[in-house]
Design an enzyme around this catalytic site. Structure first.
Site, PDB file in Angstrom:
ATOM      1  N   GLU A   1      32.588  39.102  34.655  1.00 54.40           N
ATOM      2  CA  GLU A   1      31.630  40.028  35.280  1.00 54.40           C
ATOM      3  C   GLU A   1      30.199  39.482  35.247  1.00 54.40           C
ATOM      4  O   GLU A   1      29.245  40.204  34.968  1.00 54.40           O
ATOM      5  CB  GLU A   1      31.697  41.403  34.606  1.00 54.40           C
ATOM      6  CG  GLU A   1      33.038  42.097  34.780  1.00 54.40           C
ATOM      7  CD  GLU A   1      33.039  43.538  34.292  1.00 54.40           C
ATOM      8  OE1 GLU A   1      32.102  43.929  33.563  1.00 54.40           O
ATOM      9  OE2 GLU A   1      33.978  44.275  34.636  1.00 54.40           O
TER      10      GLU A   1
ATOM     11  N   GLU B   1      40.874  44.380  36.906  1.00 49.13           N
ATOM     12  CA  GLU B   1      40.751  45.511  35.977  1.00 49.13           C
ATOM     13  C   GLU B   1      40.824  46.824  36.742  1.00 49.13           C
ATOM     14  O   GLU B   1      39.844  47.246  37.361  1.00 49.13           O
ATOM     15  CB  GLU B   1      39.445  45.460  35.172  1.00 49.13           C
ATOM     16  CG  GLU B   1      39.381  44.346  34.147  1.00 49.13           C
ATOM     17  CD  GLU B   1      38.157  44.460  33.242  1.00 49.13           C
ATOM     18  OE1 GLU B   1      37.486  45.532  33.242  1.00 49.13           O
ATOM     19  OE2 GLU B   1      37.851  43.476  32.538  1.00 49.13           O
TER      20      GLU B   1
END
Length: 703
Positions: A184, A255
């Site tokens: 991320e 995710e």
């Protein structure tokens, strides 16, 4: 560097020679539709199970339940600060044995998705980075910074070489088909200005250059350099994902949050089975998605001091497999049905031509057709309030609000995301061991240090993390003042996370911050006696920060202290301070058999005091059901079973409804022996342990 890798690996398709489960031949590759394994496009469902958040004896059952839930892949992060706690010293034993975990995945006939990071965030203390990095001269984490890149590459290479030596990559017959570098990064990249983009290029090139033989991904990195695949994280990737940054890369959801992590004081985050199923189906239909990873499929336990700042010891307990390894219904069963139906038409989804047609103002049909005539359809109702009836190919279908009906043959509704048929279960507890006898307990009072008896001193307030170096949650700040007998207002400013104040050995007050606002101020009126007065301030962290840019610059602990009486204000900030890292009881190793036996314990006092160690013994309950310790009567501290830390507890940090954030704390069966198990608690508040119990955890059907 980026152009070099582009020319080497190409833009259209990246192929890695591989085997699966020891079968010779075949390839792992990808195109714009999916990963291709052994020459076959694959539509894959994956689930996150983090090996250190459970115990090795739990791994086979967890993986088996994931497989029976319709998963094809198990995903895990790699935890740098577990494996290299000190520079150059590695640990791959016990819960840290990632090789054993991956082999267990393979033994169940599943693939593995390994997210090396090595920055992982993951609600794991310091984002998985070892704290010794902090002391590397000139280091700036996660940027185009030579010291950080040197250590990041060393660890990544160490892990890759370990996997190669064990034959775990697909080309060697192992189960690893996918891996991740960084995590991320787009969330933090802008803060690094011109040092951000080159780091992304370097990280991708470094990873690909390790020649593992399987593809790499970067999550939430829309500009991931070729051949690395950009992927989506979040709850609604069927809506939010911008899509692969090349037409020749597949749509991967790394995710899909099955609930969310919980911090002390917040309400329990929930996510329904219906919402999960709807968004998975939408991602497959709308984004051409072919790989979905549930984060988490089993969350587990933040044992010891591994959770990040203010994160509960229980992690993603609302996942399809709960903290204790029990199936959570209806979530597990509803998703299993979804997986089965989608797999029944997976070849049509992977090879068919997609068309989209309106069925109403807020309704659409996504239709997949093959030249051979096979057809599959997803009928979507985006309306969040209204059930509708739609006409598709001359047949009427009733679509509940916010739902998708899946028609594997374009005619028969096999599944609707809002129609749950799985029986629901309620998790229950049954006390089996009680500790309500005073005679069962011993106690040991933690010493309150005084000024002049510490090995560390300074004429300023030291930063907490730099001083403890993550060896302990606790740091004593100790000073002394001369005073006439008088009342004074003690004010202490802290950058986090919590504080206990003692004046002349007596508790004067406590305060703490929270996840959103870790900084706080303690103000208490105290009584000073004539002459020298000791002020002992116990600062403590509840996990280290785990996200954001410039993690190495974060600061915690005290940054101001003042005494005010009717005559004047005495600023103690730049006074002489002594420091003690950690607790006496921990140095004496009271949580271990040897340390506990050598210490002088006392009988349980009728008047509980702050900072007290408690000890008792118990026999393991019979049966195979999971166990937890009920600490609902306690305050804040840490608990050990036979020397194993089952984690921090903070029962006194209440949610808005007045209930504790967490009451039950998992005791893995592997921590126990049949007889004479030693339970040790360190309790920070003035609580007695007589109402503690060990409870059996089980599921029962909802009526």
């Amino acid at each position: 560097m980026g152009a070099f890798w582009l020319s080497c690996f190409g833009l259209l398709m990246v192929m890695w020679t591989t085997t699966r489960g020891g079968v010779e031949g075949g390839q792992v590759s990808y195109d714009g539709r999916s990963l291709i394994i052994e020459g076959q496009r694959k539509l894959l469902f994956s689930g996150s199970i983090h090996y250190p958040r459970s115990t090795p004896d739990m791994w086979p059952s967890l993986i088996s339940k994931a497989k029976h839930g319709g998963l094809d892949v198990i995903e895990t992060y790699v935890f740098w600060n577990l494996h290299e706690p000190r520079h150059g010293q590695y640990d791959f034993k016990g819960r840290h044995n990632i090789v054993r975990f991956i082999r267990e995945i393979q033994a169940h006939g599943l693939y593995a998705f390994i997210r090396i990071g090595p920055f992982i965030e993951a609600e794991w203390t310091y984002g998985g980075l070892p704290f010794w990095l902090h002391d590397v001269p000139g280091i700036v984490y996660r940027s185009d910074n030579e010291p950080f890149k040197y250590h990041m590459q060393n660890f990544t290479t160490k892990i890759v070489n370990l996997f190669k030596s064990e034959g775990l990559y697909a080309p060697q017959g192992g189960p690893i088909i996918l891996q991740q570098i960084e995590n991320e990064y787009k969330n933090a990249e802008r803060a690094f200005h011109e040092k951000g983009p080159p780091y992304v290029q370097w990280a991708a090139a470094m990873a690909v250059g390790l020649q593992t033989g399987v593809p790499w991904v970067m999550c939430k990195q829309d500009d991931a350099p070729d051949p690395v695949i950009n992927t989506c994280n979040g709850r609604t990737c069927g809506e939010t994902f911008v899509g692969p940054n090349s037409p020749n890369k597949p749509a991967i959801w790394t995710e899909n949050w099955t609930s969310f992590y919980q911090v002390y004081g917040d309400k329990t985050p929930l996510r329904s089975a219906e919402d999960l199923a709807y968004n998975v189906a939408l991602f497959i239909a709308r984004k051409n998605g072919s790989f979905v990873n549930y984060y988490m499929y089993h969350g587990g336990t933040n044992f010891g001091r591994t959770g990040s700042a203010f994160v509960l010891t229980s992690y993603y307990d609302e996942a399809p497999i709960d903290e204790y390894g029990l199936i959570r219904q209806p979530k597990w069963g509803h998703l299993k049905q979804l997986h089965s139906v989608i797999k029944s038409c997976s070849q049509t989804l992977l090879h068919g031509v997609i068309s989209v047609s309106p069925l109403g103002q807020q309704q659409e049909a996504y239709v997949f057709r093959r030249d051979s005539g096979e057809c599959a359809a997803f009928l979507v109702n985006y309306d969040r309030r209204t059930e509708v009836v739609v006409l598709f190919q001359n047949i009427h279908y009733k679509l509940p609000a916010t739902s998708i009906s899946i028609l594997p043959d374009c005619a028969t509704e096999a599944f609707n995301t809002a129609k749950v048929t799985t029986q629901s279960y309620k998790r229950s507890t049954l006390p089996t061991v009680k500790f309500n006898s005073v005679d069962r307990w011993s106690e040991f009072r933690e010493a309150i240090p005084v000024f002049g008896e510490t090995s560390i001193s300074s004429n300023s307030l030291l930063e907490h993390m730099k001083t403890t170096k993550d060896k302990s949650d606790y740091l004593w700040y100790i000073t002394s003042v001369n005073s006439s007998k008088a009342q004074s207002l003690l004010t202490v400013d802290s950058r986090g996370h919590a504080l206990h104040a003692f004046v002349n050995g007596e508790h004067a007050g406590s305060a703490h911050g929270d996840h959103k606002n870790p900084a706080f101020t303690l103000e208490r009126t105290i009584n000073l006696h004539h002459g020298r007065n000791n002020i002992s301030l116990l600062s403590l962290t509840v996990g280290l920060p785990n996200s954001g840019a410039y993690l190495e610059r974060r600061s915690l602990g005290l940054d101001g202290a003042r005494l005010k009486n009717s005559q004047a204000t005495n600023d103690l900030t730049n006074s002489a301070w002594g420091y003690q890292v950690g607790l006496l009881g921990k140095r004496l190793q009271l949580h271990t058999e040897k340390g506990s036996s050598a210490a002088q314990w006392s009988k349980l006092s009728a008047s509980p005091k702050q900072l007290t160690w408690y000890k008792t013994y118990f026999d393991a309950p019979e049966g195979d059901d999971p166990l937890a310790i009920n600490l609902g009567s306690m305050g804040k501290g840490e608990a050990w079973i036979n020397g194993h830390s089952i984690g921090r507890y903070w029962v006194s940090f209440l949610k808005a409804d007045g209930s504790p954030s967490q009451t039950w704390y998992h005791i893995p069966k592997s921590f126990l022996k049949p007889k004479g198990n030693r339970l040790v608690l360190f309790e920070e508040e003035s609580k007695d342990p007589l109402n503690i119990s060990i409870d059996v955890i089980y599921n029962q059907r909802r009526s």
